[in-house]
Write an enzyme that holds these catalytic residues in place. Structure first.
Site, PDB file in Angstrom:
ATOM      1  N   CYS A 130      -0.381  -7.963  -1.126  1.00  0.00           N
ATOM      2  CA  CYS A 130      -0.173  -6.803   0.007  1.00  0.00           C
ATOM      3  C   CYS A 130       1.285  -6.956   0.751  1.00  0.00           C
ATOM      4  CB  CYS A 130      -1.258  -6.886   0.949  1.00  0.00           C
ATOM      5  SG  CYS A 130      -2.981  -7.027   0.603  1.00  0.00           S
ATOM      6  N   HIS A 158      -9.656  -3.350  -1.654  1.00  0.00           N
ATOM      7  CA  HIS A 158      -8.945  -2.653  -2.694  1.00  0.00           C
ATOM      8  C   HIS A 158      -9.304  -3.400  -3.962  1.00  0.00           C
ATOM      9  CE1 HIS A 158      -5.680  -1.993   0.534  1.00  0.00           C
ATOM     10  NE2 HIS A 158      -6.214  -0.829   0.377  1.00  0.00           N
ATOM     11  N   ASP A 199       0.779  -1.262  -0.102  1.00  0.00           N
ATOM     12  CA  ASP A 199       0.027  -0.105  -0.187  1.00  0.00           C
ATOM     13  C   ASP A 199       0.819   1.361  -0.093  1.00  0.00           C
ATOM     14  OD1 ASP A 199      -2.470  -1.230   0.118  1.00  0.00           O
ATOM     15  OD2 ASP A 199      -2.356  -1.566   2.085  1.00  0.00           O
TER      16      ASP A 199
HETATM   17  N1  GLY Z   1      -5.809  -4.150   7.371  1.00  0.00           N
HETATM   18  C1  GLY Z   1      -5.386  -3.770   6.051  1.00  0.00           C
HETATM   19  C2  GLY Z   1      -5.873  -2.527   5.662  1.00  0.00           C
HETATM   20  O1  GLY Z   1      -7.056  -1.982   6.170  1.00  0.00           O
HETATM   21  O2  GLY Z   1      -5.146  -1.724   5.281  1.00  0.00           O
END
Ligand code: GLY
Length: 255
Positions: free
Chosen positions: A250, A163, A68
């Site tokens: 991720c 996502h 992310d």
């Molecule tokens: N727990 C993953 C997120 O919400 O970014």
């Protein structure tokens, strides 16, 4: 294999307090999460990656989810501005790590918000999920940054998932694994589509490394369908990351 560096980060001891949006909170076994993360990193190594560790961030519950923090393309890296305020500061150490691998580093700026988990890049096409974590302003900034490099960037509506890469990932050159309840397959007209099994809505998140897919053992029906398509799977137990609303993409940034 073109991408051979995988950047990861240690599990935070506070992972049980992670952000959750679409899943119920369940207890997370930190020792098991650490063991599973080691096995995931071993899988990356077995598939030819050198694993580089970003600095630990023990006070950031979602720190394991390095994807992310950055979008890395051949020519450049984009440091995100995560949609969850609790995650905003995770990006700075990732920017420092990426300075060794990309000369050009760009930043998403306020009021843009972008999670890397919302960005699917295949060749020169970039799809950006318009989720609770990513907004139109970030898509505009991505277009501004990437259009001069020949990329085509488009925003993608999503329903009911965190996502874009919760809903669709690439599993072979011409094949996407996709949950049709969460994203419209018609947005990807150049690709064949394999739908996730109806009993496994979270099954679309798969990590293609070379010609092998790192894939969770938690989705056996979809795993079987992938195997029947001729996809080679490297199965990993991912239960604790799934409880934290994460997936196999991720937990690394492939450079
Ligand atoms: N727990 C993953 C997120 O919400 O970014």
């Amino acid at each position: 294999m073109k991408k051979s560096i995988a950047i990861t980060r240690a599990v935070s001891p506070r992972m049980a307090s992670c952000e959750l949006t679409h899943v119920e909170r369940q207890p997370i076994n930190i020792a098991l999460a650490e063991k599973q993360h080691e096995e995931y990193q071993d899988a990356l190594r077995r598939l030819g990656c050198e694993v580089i560790h970003a600095p630990e961030l023990p006070f950031f519950p979602d720190a394991i989810f390095v994807e992310d923090c950055a979008v890395v393309l051949d020519e450049l890296a984009i440091i995100t501005r995560p949609g969850a305020e609790s995650r905003r500061e995770e990006v700075f150490s990732m920017a420092e790590v990426l300075e060794a691998y990309r000369e050009k580093i760009y930043y998403i700026e306020a009021p843009g918000i972008l999670d890397g988990g919302d960005v699917l890049c295949i060749g020169k096409q970039v799809w950006v999920g318009l989720s609770g974590r990513t907004n139109e302003e970030a898509v505009r900034q991505m277009q501004y940054i990437l259009t001069p490099y020949g990329y085509e960037v488009q925003g993608v509506p999503l329903t009911d998932c965190l996502h874009l890469k919760s809903a669709v990932t690439q599993v072979a050159d011409d094949l996407l694994l996709l949950n049709p309840d969460w994203v419209d397959a018609d947005l990807f007209p150049d690709f064949d589509i394999l739908e996730t099994h109806p009993d496994e809505p979270g099954a679309a998140n798969a990590l293609l490394v070379g010609e092998t897919v790192i894939y969770p053992t938690e989705f056996p029906e979809t795993a079987l369908a992938l195997t029947m398509e001729g996809i080679e799977l490297f199965l990993v137990d991912n239960s604790e990351v799934i409880k934290a609303e994460g997936g196999v993409t991720c937990c690394s940034v492939l450079v």
